[in-house]
Design a protein around this motif. Structure first.
Motif, PDB file in Angstrom:
ATOM      1  N   PHE A 142       8.444 -20.382  34.789  1.00 26.65           N
ATOM      2  CA  PHE A 142       7.710 -19.495  35.677  1.00 26.65           C
ATOM      3  C   PHE A 142       7.985 -19.929  37.102  1.00 26.65           C
ATOM      4  CE2 PHE A 142       5.351 -19.106  31.777  1.00 26.65           C
ATOM      5  CZ  PHE A 142       4.881 -17.803  31.778  1.00 26.65           C
ATOM      6  N   GLU A 143       8.265 -18.972  37.976  1.00 26.72           N
ATOM      7  CA  GLU A 143       8.432 -19.275  39.391  1.00 26.72           C
ATOM      8  C   GLU A 143       7.117 -18.925  40.083  1.00 26.72           C
ATOM      9  OE1 GLU A 143      11.062 -17.726  43.112  1.00 26.72           O
ATOM     10  OE2 GLU A 143      12.068 -17.930  41.170  1.00 26.72           O
ATOM     11  N   LEU A 144       6.417 -19.956  40.548  1.00 33.45           N
ATOM     12  CA  LEU A 144       5.107 -19.761  41.155  1.00 33.45           C
ATOM     13  C   LEU A 144       5.234 -19.533  42.657  1.00 33.45           C
ATOM     14  CD1 LEU A 144       3.069 -22.600  39.415  1.00 33.45           C
ATOM     15  CD2 LEU A 144       2.938 -20.168  38.972  1.00 33.45           C
ATOM     16  N   PRO A 145       4.767 -18.379  43.150  1.00 28.05           N
ATOM     17  CA  PRO A 145       4.785 -18.173  44.592  1.00 28.05           C
ATOM     18  C   PRO A 145       3.758 -19.052  45.308  1.00 28.05           C
ATOM     19  CG  PRO A 145       4.132 -16.146  43.434  1.00 28.05           C
ATOM     20  CD  PRO A 145       4.359 -17.197  42.413  1.00 28.05           C
ATOM     21  N   ALA A 146       2.689 -19.467  44.600  1.00 30.11           N
ATOM     22  CA  ALA A 146       1.651 -20.294  45.210  1.00 30.11           C
ATOM     23  C   ALA A 146       0.973 -21.130  44.127  1.00 30.11           C
ATOM     24  CB  ALA A 146       0.635 -19.420  45.917  1.00 30.11           C
ATOM     25  N   ASP A 147       0.338 -22.225  44.561  1.00 29.92           N
ATOM     26  CA  ASP A 147      -0.328 -23.141  43.634  1.00 29.92           C
ATOM     27  C   ASP A 147      -1.790 -23.301  44.052  1.00 29.92           C
ATOM     28  OD1 ASP A 147      -0.658 -24.889  41.530  1.00 29.92           O
ATOM     29  OD2 ASP A 147       1.018 -26.164  42.089  1.00 29.92           O
ATOM     30  N   HIS A 148      -2.549 -24.105  43.311  1.00 25.84           N
ATOM     31  CA  HIS A 148      -3.970 -24.314  43.582  1.00 25.84           C
ATOM     32  C   HIS A 148      -4.209 -24.750  45.026  1.00 25.84           C
ATOM     33  CE1 HIS A 148      -3.729 -25.004  39.168  1.00 25.84           C
ATOM     34  NE2 HIS A 148      -4.731 -24.149  39.219  1.00 25.84           N
ATOM     35  N   GLY A 149      -5.173 -24.088  45.679  1.00 29.89           N
ATOM     36  CA  GLY A 149      -5.554 -24.442  47.040  1.00 29.89           C
ATOM     37  C   GLY A 149      -4.691 -23.836  48.121  1.00 29.89           C
ATOM     38  N   ASP A 150      -3.550 -23.241  47.751  1.00 29.62           N
ATOM     39  CA  ASP A 150      -2.676 -22.617  48.747  1.00 29.62           C
ATOM     40  C   ASP A 150      -3.333 -21.347  49.285  1.00 29.62           C
ATOM     41  OD1 ASP A 150      -0.826 -24.564  48.149  1.00 29.62           O
ATOM     42  OD2 ASP A 150       0.549 -23.227  47.089  1.00 29.62           O
ATOM     43  N   ARG A 188      -6.372  -9.840  55.289  1.00 31.20           N
ATOM     44  CA  ARG A 188      -7.255 -10.772  54.585  1.00 31.20           C
ATOM     45  C   ARG A 188      -6.451 -11.948  54.081  1.00 31.20           C
ATOM     46  NH1 ARG A 188     -11.274  -7.561  50.749  1.00 31.20           N
ATOM     47  NH2 ARG A 188     -12.165  -9.633  50.599  1.00 31.20           N
ATOM     48  N   LEU A 189      -7.107 -13.088  54.025  1.00 31.37           N
ATOM     49  CA  LEU A 189      -6.488 -14.341  53.621  1.00 31.37           C
ATOM     50  C   LEU A 189      -7.239 -14.859  52.398  1.00 31.37           C
ATOM     51  CD1 LEU A 189      -4.314 -16.293  54.662  1.00 31.37           C
ATOM     52  CD2 LEU A 189      -6.095 -17.431  55.968  1.00 31.37           C
ATOM     53  N   ALA A 227     -10.774 -16.398  51.901  1.00 28.97           N
ATOM     54  CA  ALA A 227     -10.943 -17.667  52.614  1.00 28.97           C
ATOM     55  C   ALA A 227     -12.138 -17.645  53.555  1.00 28.97           C
ATOM     56  CB  ALA A 227      -9.668 -17.999  53.397  1.00 28.97           C
ATOM     57  N   TYR A 228     -12.647 -16.464  53.891  1.00 25.74           N
ATOM     58  CA  TYR A 228     -13.758 -16.383  54.829  1.00 25.74           C
ATOM     59  C   TYR A 228     -15.062 -15.957  54.165  1.00 25.74           C
ATOM     60  CZ  TYR A 228      -9.845 -16.523  58.036  1.00 25.74           C
ATOM     61  OH  TYR A 228      -8.701 -16.895  58.683  1.00 25.74           O
ATOM     62  N   THR A 229     -14.979 -15.060  53.193  1.00 26.78           N
ATOM     63  CA  THR A 229     -16.205 -14.527  52.586  1.00 26.78           C
ATOM     64  C   THR A 229     -16.479 -15.086  51.196  1.00 26.78           C
ATOM     65  OG1 THR A 229     -15.097 -12.651  51.521  1.00 26.78           O
ATOM     66  CG2 THR A 229     -15.876 -12.338  53.804  1.00 26.78           C
ATOM     67  N   GLY A 230     -15.464 -15.650  50.548  1.00 25.57           N
ATOM     68  CA  GLY A 230     -15.635 -16.170  49.193  1.00 25.57           C
ATOM     69  C   GLY A 230     -15.547 -15.101  48.120  1.00 25.57           C
ATOM     70  N   GLU A 231     -15.211 -13.867  48.486  1.00 20.86           N
ATOM     71  CA  GLU A 231     -15.102 -12.782  47.508  1.00 20.86           C
ATOM     72  C   GLU A 231     -13.981 -13.087  46.511  1.00 20.86           C
ATOM     73  OE1 GLU A 231     -13.934  -8.048  47.326  1.00 20.86           O
ATOM     74  OE2 GLU A 231     -14.219  -9.017  49.257  1.00 20.86           O
ATOM     75  N   PHE A 232     -14.265 -12.894  45.237  1.00 22.24           N
ATOM     76  CA  PHE A 232     -13.326 -13.178  44.155  1.00 22.24           C
ATOM     77  C   PHE A 232     -12.414 -11.979  43.918  1.00 22.24           C
ATOM     78  CE2 PHE A 232     -12.175 -12.903  39.666  1.00 22.24           C
ATOM     79  CZ  PHE A 232     -11.594 -14.143  39.472  1.00 22.24           C
ATOM     80  N   LEU A 233     -11.146 -12.274  43.573  1.00 27.12           N
ATOM     81  CA  LEU A 233     -10.180 -11.212  43.319  1.00 27.12           C
ATOM     82  C   LEU A 233      -9.135 -11.725  42.335  1.00 27.12           C
ATOM     83  CD1 LEU A 233      -9.057  -8.390  44.327  1.00 27.12           C
ATOM     84  CD2 LEU A 233      -7.697  -9.710  45.929  1.00 27.12           C
ATOM     85  N   GLU A 234      -8.691 -10.864  41.434  1.00 28.62           N
ATOM     86  CA  GLU A 234      -7.537 -11.165  40.588  1.00 28.62           C
ATOM     87  C   GLU A 234      -6.355 -10.393  41.141  1.00 28.62           C
ATOM     88  OE1 GLU A 234      -8.012 -10.503  36.415  1.00 28.62           O
ATOM     89  OE2 GLU A 234      -9.378 -12.189  36.190  1.00 28.62           O
ATOM     90  N   VAL A 245      -7.122 -21.988  58.412  1.00 36.54           N
ATOM     91  CA  VAL A 245      -8.306 -21.129  58.468  1.00 36.54           C
ATOM     92  C   VAL A 245      -9.049 -21.344  59.783  1.00 36.54           C
ATOM     93  CG1 VAL A 245     -10.564 -20.691  57.418  1.00 36.54           C
ATOM     94  CG2 VAL A 245      -8.561 -20.905  55.976  1.00 36.54           C
ATOM     95  N   ARG A 246      -9.163 -22.611  60.231  1.00 42.08           N
ATOM     96  CA  ARG A 246      -9.827 -22.898  61.505  1.00 42.08           C
ATOM     97  C   ARG A 246      -9.082 -22.251  62.675  1.00 42.08           C
ATOM     98  NH1 ARG A 246     -10.645 -27.950  59.320  1.00 42.08           N
ATOM     99  NH2 ARG A 246      -8.793 -28.790  60.309  1.00 42.08           N
ATOM    100  N   GLU A 247      -7.762 -22.285  62.635  1.00 39.18           N
ATOM    101  CA  GLU A 247      -6.949 -21.755  63.732  1.00 39.18           C
ATOM    102  C   GLU A 247      -6.837 -20.234  63.704  1.00 39.18           C
ATOM    103  OE1 GLU A 247      -3.250 -23.798  63.296  1.00 39.18           O
ATOM    104  OE2 GLU A 247      -4.157 -25.753  63.692  1.00 39.18           O
ATOM    105  N   ASN A 248      -7.135 -19.622  62.573  1.00 33.74           N
ATOM    106  CA  ASN A 248      -7.041 -18.167  62.428  1.00 33.74           C
ATOM    107  C   ASN A 248      -8.390 -17.627  61.977  1.00 33.74           C
ATOM    108  OD1 ASN A 248      -4.002 -17.606  62.701  1.00 33.74           O
ATOM    109  ND2 ASN A 248      -4.116 -19.369  61.347  1.00 33.74           N
TER     110      ASN A 248
END
Length: 186
Positions: free
Chosen positions: A9-17, A27-28, A56-63, A82-85
């Motif tokens: 599997f080629e992962l575009p992102a990992d945990h915490g990214d 949205r981030l 990253a700002y509201t905590g809303e969950f998404l799949e 997140v602090r800088e943006n």
């Protein structure tokens, strides 16, 4: 039956990214989990990735499907990013929602009497029904908020255990406080 095989599997992102998700412009999101799925059909086999992310700002969950996720920065630089943006001031809606919202505005204008029709007062039964619907919607919204907070707490507690970073501990305490407020309202 097949023998055990390894799949790549080629992962575009990992945990915490931090990532962006197609259709949620501006949205981030932070990756909290992902599923690696191997689909085996009679004619073909293919891999699929499904991400679980939170805003990253509201905590809303998404799949999100792996093909819709675009990497922004890794977990080590996520907090600084997140602090800088800071969060955008105005709500950002998915692209598809803008057409729907325009249609809803037109319908509301018509229903409000934009066509010169007199407004009718609701009956007692209609008012009671409306109040019951509002209470039901409020209970549902509260339940969804509690579920979302519990998901975020599990993730933050897991990250605290894995990293030992006190910021995750602070987040757990803040979430616990918010959960207490919501559950004490009973």
């Amino acid at each position: 039956m097949r023998d055990s095989e390894e799949f790549e599997f080629e992962l575009p992102a990992d945990h915490g990214d931090l990532v962006t998700v197609e259709g949620y412009d501006g949205r981030l999101f932070m990756v909290i989990a992902y599923q690696l799925i191997r689909n085996c059909l009679p004619e073909e086999e293919y891999n699929e990735i499904v991400y679980e992310v939170i805003d990253a700002y509201t905590g809303e969950f998404l799949e999100a499907d792996g093909e819709d996720v675009e990497f922004v920065t890794d977990a080590d630089h996520a907090a600084a990013y997140v602090r800088e943006n800071p969060k955008p001031a105005a709500p950002v809606y998915p692209d598809w929602a803008m057409g729907v919202m325009k249609s809803l505005e037109e319908i509301e204008e018509y229903e409000k009497g934009a066509m010169g029709m007199a407004e009718r007062k609701p009956t007692a039964r209609e008012l009671s029904s409306q109040l019951a619907k509002e209470k039901k919607a409020a209970r549902k919204k509260r339940g969804e908020k509690i579920d979302n907070l519990l998901d975020m707490r599990i993730w933050a507690a897991d990250m605290l255990e894995k990293t030992g970073n006190e910021e995750f501990g602070d987040r757990v305490f803040a979430i616990d406080a918010e959960l207490k407020k919501l559950t004490d309202a009973d």
